[in-house]
Design an enzyme around this catalytic site. Sequence first.
Site, PDB file in Angstrom:
ATOM      1  N   PRO A  82      24.033  52.592  13.347  1.00 47.00           N
ATOM      2  CA  PRO A  82      25.192  51.916  13.944  1.00 47.00           C
ATOM      3  C   PRO A  82      25.368  52.154  15.434  1.00 47.00           C
ATOM      4  CG  PRO A  82      25.771  52.795  11.801  1.00 47.00           C
ATOM      5  CD  PRO A  82      24.376  53.297  12.108  1.00 47.00           C
ATOM      6  N   CYS A  83      25.726  51.069  16.129  1.00 42.54           N
ATOM      7  CA  CYS A  83      25.865  51.109  17.588  1.00 42.54           C
ATOM      8  C   CYS A  83      27.263  51.475  18.098  1.00 42.54           C
ATOM      9  CB  CYS A  83      25.496  49.737  18.177  1.00 42.54           C
ATOM     10  SG  CYS A  83      23.813  49.202  17.822  1.00 42.54           S
ATOM     11  N   PRO A  84      28.355  51.159  17.353  1.00 40.56           N
ATOM     12  CA  PRO A  84      29.699  51.382  17.904  1.00 40.56           C
ATOM     13  C   PRO A  84      29.968  52.771  18.461  1.00 40.56           C
ATOM     14  CG  PRO A  84      29.863  50.034  15.932  1.00 40.56           C
ATOM     15  CD  PRO A  84      28.421  50.467  16.041  1.00 40.56           C
ATOM     16  N   PRO A  85      29.383  53.860  17.929  1.00 39.47           N
ATOM     17  CA  PRO A  85      29.671  55.166  18.528  1.00 39.47           C
ATOM     18  C   PRO A  85      29.231  55.296  19.987  1.00 39.47           C
ATOM     19  CG  PRO A  85      28.776  55.448  16.324  1.00 39.47           C
ATOM     20  CD  PRO A  85      28.606  53.994  16.683  1.00 39.47           C
ATOM     21  N   PHE A  86      28.334  54.418  20.445  1.00 37.31           N
ATOM     22  CA  PHE A  86      27.758  54.562  21.783  1.00 37.31           C
ATOM     23  C   PHE A  86      28.016  53.368  22.703  1.00 37.31           C
ATOM     24  CE2 PHE A  86      24.975  56.536  18.561  1.00 37.31           C
ATOM     25  CZ  PHE A  86      25.179  57.874  18.890  1.00 37.31           C
TER      26      PHE A  86
END
Length: 424
Positions: A82-86
Amino acid sequence: MALEVVEICAGAGGQALGLHRAGFTHRLAFELDPNACNTLRANSKRLKTTSDDWVVEGDVADSSIWQPMTFAGVDLLAGGVPCPPFTVAGKQLGASDERDLFAWAIEQVEVVRPRALMLENVRGLSMPRFAGYRQHVLDRLRSLGYAADWRLLHASKYGVPQLRPRFVLVAMKPEDFSYFHWPEPSEKNRSTVGGVLKRLMGAEGWSGAEAWARKANDIAPTIVGGSKKHGGADLGPSRAKEAWRLLGVDALGLADHAPRTDADITNPDRGPKLTCDMVARIQGWDDKKFAWEFSGRKTSKYRQIGNAFPPPVAMQLGKAIAAALNHEGQSRSDDPGVKDDPIYVALRKNNGFMTAAQILQQLPSPIELHDLERRISLLGHDFHIEVRNGSSETVYRLGNFKAFLGQEDHDRNAQFLKNRARIS
């Protein structure tokens, strides 16, 4: 020699298709989203994988669903975690985000012991905010006996008519990694929005398709698939919408079909809207080498397409990894020796309290005290940092990584269950 891959967080199969074209066969693809799983199953024959058992739906970190050790020794462990953390557009919570699986994926290397690892994510992970996080990843891989390197790749340099920068990590045992070379970008492969969409835009008889294609003579901004937390299909924030407008595209939603007449274009100042098929073409899928079928309704299809790794880029990376594993080409004697965060390195090496002056003495190049304090503050987002204010000087000690590594008592588990319906 046939090579096999286990893919986590596989999405709609952009990486799967690219790796297949590079010569890899999927033993397993793991994905949370039911529609994306249906898409993967619908394309089993394209990947020459005829059994539905190769697609597993659910939380990849749930040990009751699968045991990574079952695939010990696989040639490649890959994924687009998943990309949302970064992402720059988000809060960049990193290790504190319940969707973060990057650090967890690194831990699976100890369990699976793959010959190679490939993980891709957004540009945000390459920024100074996550220098300590990246350094932890490199140090952990090194402790497991792997050499690793990062690279920011731009999809437009590999035949995809879209900006789309992706930050990629590749790791292998040193004897294999010495043969790994990042795929070379090429301007000869450059394509444009108008060039790849002209036929689709005119498929329903619109007479303006030729003129439109001449105007759309550039690459697209990054397609943003979005998440389940937000609304329907949309081609991005305001800045992206303006870039789309300059290409002659109405970015306020998607069309169900290509325009048949000028009357189908609701906002002539912006131009026609794109269909899901058109967005997929911009993402690197086509009706020949990268043909694919998507399952679900329009918004779900768009989200699957927009969140995918472009197949042509995945193919180039897959070919480079396969060549290294087969010891093809020229061997390098150099070690990438990546050092992302010397402050993290100094604190971790000391394993005790350090004053600012002691930390500064261990840095390879001088920085100002206020910059040191700022960077320690950034480290504090992803690591527990103990700070003690003494009578003379403040001292710092680096504590544990905050990220989810598989711990049963980690906050991630409860947060994931609470927000599961909105995680994508």
